[in-house]
Design an enzyme around this catalytic site. Structure first.
Site, PDB file in Angstrom:
ATOM      1  N   ASN A   4      39.212  40.634  40.090  1.00  0.00           N
ATOM      2  CA  ASN A   4      40.061  40.419  41.258  1.00  0.00           C
ATOM      3  C   ASN A   4      39.313  40.766  42.531  1.00  0.00           C
ATOM      4  OD1 ASN A   4      41.404  42.759  42.979  1.00  0.00           O
ATOM      5  ND2 ASN A   4      41.038  43.606  40.936  1.00  0.00           N
ATOM      6  N   ALA A   5      39.646  40.002  43.553  1.00  0.00           N
ATOM      7  CA  ALA A   5      39.134  40.286  44.902  1.00  0.00           C
ATOM      8  C   ALA A   5      40.307  40.086  45.860  1.00  0.00           C
ATOM      9  CB  ALA A   5      37.973  39.361  45.244  1.00  0.00           C
TER      10      ALA A   5
ATOM     11  N   GLY B 288      47.293  50.032  47.149  1.00  0.00           N
ATOM     12  CA  GLY B 288      46.577  50.783  48.180  1.00  0.00           C
ATOM     13  C   GLY B 288      47.225  50.594  49.549  1.00  0.00           C
TER      14      GLY B 288
ATOM     15  N   CYS C   4      35.699  51.836  48.601  1.00  0.00           N
ATOM     16  CA  CYS C   4      35.824  51.030  49.820  1.00  0.00           C
ATOM     17  C   CYS C   4      34.576  51.174  50.662  1.00  0.00           C
ATOM     18  CB  CYS C   4      36.954  51.596  50.677  1.00  0.00           C
ATOM     19  SG  CYS C   4      38.538  51.016  50.271  1.00  0.00           S
TER      20      CYS C   4
ATOM     21  N   GLY D 278      40.728  45.574  32.724  1.00  0.00           N
ATOM     22  CA  GLY D 278      41.242  45.122  31.438  1.00  0.00           C
ATOM     23  C   GLY D 278      40.458  45.716  30.272  1.00  0.00           C
TER      24      GLY D 278
HETATM   25  C1  LIG Z   1      44.777  43.045  40.999  1.00  0.00           C
HETATM   26  C2  LIG Z   1      44.332  44.469  41.068  1.00  0.00           C
HETATM   27  C3  LIG Z   1      44.495  45.179  42.256  1.00  0.00           C
HETATM   28  C4  LIG Z   1      44.068  46.523  42.332  1.00  0.00           C
HETATM   29  N1  LIG Z   1      44.273  47.211  43.492  1.00  0.00           N
HETATM   30  C5  LIG Z   1      43.915  48.524  43.561  1.00  0.00           C
HETATM   31  C6  LIG Z   1      44.175  49.296  44.737  1.00  0.00           C
HETATM   32  O1  LIG Z   1      44.787  48.818  45.706  1.00  0.00           O
HETATM   33  N2  LIG Z   1      43.754  50.593  44.762  1.00  0.00           N
HETATM   34  C7  LIG Z   1      43.124  51.178  43.694  1.00  0.00           C
HETATM   35  O2  LIG Z   1      42.774  52.359  43.761  1.00  0.00           O
HETATM   36  N3  LIG Z   1      42.895  50.476  42.549  1.00  0.00           N
HETATM   37  C8  LIG Z   1      43.275  49.185  42.457  1.00  0.00           C
HETATM   38  N4  LIG Z   1      43.048  48.474  41.296  1.00  0.00           N
HETATM   39  C9  LIG Z   1      42.378  49.137  40.164  1.00  0.00           C
HETATM   40  C10 LIG Z   1      43.375  49.595  39.088  1.00  0.00           C
HETATM   41  O3  LIG Z   1      44.293  50.538  39.599  1.00  0.00           O
HETATM   42  C11 LIG Z   1      42.640  50.189  37.870  1.00  0.00           C
HETATM   43  O4  LIG Z   1      41.867  51.305  38.283  1.00  0.00           O
HETATM   44  C12 LIG Z   1      41.700  49.184  37.203  1.00  0.00           C
HETATM   45  O5  LIG Z   1      42.259  47.895  37.193  1.00  0.00           O
HETATM   46  C13 LIG Z   1      41.358  49.566  35.758  1.00  0.00           C
HETATM   47  O6  LIG Z   1      42.525  49.675  34.962  1.00  0.00           O
HETATM   48  P1  LIG Z   1      43.084  48.454  34.036  1.00  0.00           P
HETATM   49  O7  LIG Z   1      41.921  47.987  33.210  1.00  0.00           O
HETATM   50  O8  LIG Z   1      44.187  49.077  33.221  1.00  0.00           O
HETATM   51  O9  LIG Z   1      43.565  47.404  34.970  1.00  0.00           O
HETATM   52  C14 LIG Z   1      43.469  47.141  41.207  1.00  0.00           C
HETATM   53  C15 LIG Z   1      43.311  46.408  40.016  1.00  0.00           C
HETATM   54  C16 LIG Z   1      43.735  45.098  39.932  1.00  0.00           C
HETATM   55  C17 LIG Z   1      43.557  44.354  38.630  1.00  0.00           C
END
Ligand SMILES: Cc1cc2nc3c(=O)[nH]c(=O)nc-3n(C[C@H](O)[C@H](O)[C@H](O)COP(=O)(O)O)c2cc1C
Length: 313
Positions: free
Chosen positions: A78-79, A55, A139, A226
């Site tokens: 995550n945060a 982002g 957000c 995940g």
């Molecule tokens: C560490 C981390 C950081 C993320 N940062 C963003 C972000 O900056 N902007 C955003 O739209 N989604 C962000 N996401 C969300 C992911 O793009 C995704 O929508 C979400 O993790 C679900 O997919 P997954 O289960 O394959 O990880 C983040 C996810 C993780 C795990």
């Protein structure tokens, strides 16, 4: 690393979203793929359909205090706090290097007010080589008492309309799953002019350290991602596909070609892979290969023909 001339793409996998052609429907998800370059040493970026950047905000941000990631069953919380180098540095430092690759670069954008989103988009409009914007609307709007934009159909529609006007590129809006009825948000956002929806962002969760009796994340809560969230994401893609005509990008817990196909059959034109990259940096390429094998085995001339092909009779 050189360009596409040397990359053999399986034409059956090509997809188009809002006029943008992707060599295949596999996209690295925002926040898990850095600025793309971090993965260039591990995989051939030319093979990817595309990736979404971490982002980007108008100004750089440091993120939250650690610990800001904890593992949970079937996923992680995550945060990170939207740490990033800022839109200007992305345009001047990362884009020139990324342009060498034949992959679609999606700039993920956020802000803490409508104006901050628009400021980031205006900066990115000057960046050559960005294929589309993806608005992260999970957000809080600090100017409006911290309401999460993606949880209010009115706020999300208003921002979408403004962002669409400010943007020189196709606009993808990324839905938050932390809502009562995702289809209400989807309809409002598409009606406001979004070219595409991606879903889902992380689900708000919490984990407690029973010895200290404190949250395991310094921030308190975090976003769950995940495999644990995959069935929820598939259901939301299915529901939204029944509601709007816009193309969808499915994301949430994908770690194999079979997982990706679930989303495509439920209604997604493309998919993103996030958390799985952490435990298998080659997962995107494996999913691309797995989709080719599926097309071969099932005599499918174009993966596109599978989109929304689910039968519920
Ligand atoms: C560490 C981390 C950081 C993320 N940062 C963003 C972000 O900056 N902007 C955003 O739209 N989604 C962000 N996401 C969300 C992911 O793009 C995704 O929508 C979400 O993790 C679900 O997919 P997954 O289960 O394959 O990880 C983040 C996810 C993780 C795990």
């Amino acid at each position: 690393m050189t360009l596409s001339a040397t990359t053999n793409h399986d034409r059956r996998l090509a997809v188009e979203i809002a006029g943008v052609r992707f060599n295949n429907p596999v996209i690295g998800a925002s926040g898990t793929f850095g600025y793309g370059l971090e993965f260039a040493e591990l995989i051939d970026l030319n093979r990817l359909g595309g990736f979404a950047t971490k982002g980007l905000s108008a100004r750089p941000l440091p993120g939250n205090e650690p610990p800001r990631i904890v593992e949970t069953h079937g996923g992680m919380l995550n945060a990170i706090g939207l740490q990033n180098i800022g839109a200007r540095a992305f345009v001047s430092e990362k884009l020139p290097l990324l342009r060498r690759y034949d992959t679609r670069i999606i700039a993920n954008v956020f802000g803490y007010s409508d104006d901050e989103y628009l400021e980031a988009i205006t900066i990115l409009n000057d960046g050559e080589g960005i294929a589309a914007y993806e608005l992260n609307i999970s957000c809080p709007n600090v100017k409006e008492g911290g309401i999460v934009i993606g949880a209010s159909a009115d706020a999300a529609a208003r921002l979408t309309e403004k962002a669409k006007r400010a943007s020189t590129r196709p606009l993808i809006v990324k839905l938050s799953p932390n809502v009562t009825d995702v289809t209400v948000l989807a309809r409002a956002i598409v009606d406001a002019g979004a070219d595409c929806l991606s879903l889902i962002n992380t689900m708000v969760g919490m984990s407690v350290d029973v010895n200290t009796r404190r949250p395991r994340l310094t921030y308190g809560t975090g976003g769950l991602s995940g495999p644990a969230i995959r069935p929820i994401a598939v259901r939301m893609v299915y529901d939204v596909a029944q509601t709007v005509d816009a193309p969808l990008i499915g994301v949430g817990g994908i770690a194999s070609a079979t997982d990706a196909l679930e989303f495509i059959i439920a209604g997604a034109t493309a998919i993103q892979i996030g958390t799985a990259n952490y435990y298998d940096p080659l997962v995107t390429l494996k999913v691309i290969d797995g989709l080719s094998t599926y097309c071969q085995d099932h005599d499918i001339a174009s993966l596109d023909s599978l989109v929304g092909s689910i039968s519920t009779d």
